[in-house]
Design an enzyme around this catalytic site. Sequence first.
Site: not given
Ligand code: FPP
Length: 255
Positions: A30, A47, A141
């Site tokens: 997150d 991201h 893994l």
């Molecule tokens: C949450 O942060 C994250 C996500 C919804 C996507 C997770 C994706 C990655 C870590 C990149 C790798 C991705 C893939 C598909 C392999 P948020 O956008 O909710 O952050 P915020 O809460 O600060 O808005």
Amino acid sequence: MSVSPDRKPEVTAAETGSGKLPRHVAFIMDGNGRWATARGLPRTEGHRQGLEALRRTIRHAGKVGIEVVTIYSFSSENWSRPPAEVSFLMGLLRRFVQRDLSELHKENVRIRIIGGRDDLERGIAALLEEAEELTQHNTGLNLVVAFNYGGRSEIVRAAQCLSRRVLAGELTPEDVTEDAISGALDTAGLPDPDLIIRTSGEMRLSNFLLWQAAYSEFYFCEKHWPDFDEAAFDEALSCFGSRQRRYGGLNAKAL
Ligand code: FPP
């Protein structure tokens, strides 16, 4: 699928400072958006950097000798984000599989996908299947990618599958045990997560591994996901190593 028990870590649990190592660590990655916003960057940059943090995490998990890593890469609720962000995340997943798959395969990583498949775009579904198929005999893994995943809908799908088997006369209602339900979930054959790490200071499960998390330890880290690094991972492992897990029972000392 079950996990191979004979892997040798490059770094021992003692070296990470932890008493005992979790077999299965699950991540709620997150804070990508907040990381970017705090730097005046578009959320998509968060991201992109989140993907770098994911690569670091997978490498480190392999070195330390963790057997299973599960990542919450896209929830069934994430479709409600603006279309441009959804499309960026789809592109990122595509790039991750296309660019990293051969490297992960060389590193003996076995990839498994959990989450709903029915309503996925054909191209994405085919890519995910290819990743699973290519790596299915790997013994290193286990990387479990939760994609289009929601814990409640996973339980509903499992319940429907078992109900159909009862109706068909293959099972009796008494056969619907905890083991039968575990075996009908997307995670069948995997150990439950010992440790669930959520970054960015939020303290909730957000529909992640609801059944499997019954006895998981939780670790909440203030860092946003793009800043999550080996030291933060080691700190979480070390904290896990100091926890007393009682599974509803008592400490040996209290008996
Ligand atoms: C949450 O942060 C994250 C996500 C919804 C996507 C997770 C994706 C990655 C870590 C990149 C790798 C991705 C893939 C598909 C392999 P948020 O956008 O909710 O952050 P915020 O809460 O600060 O808005």
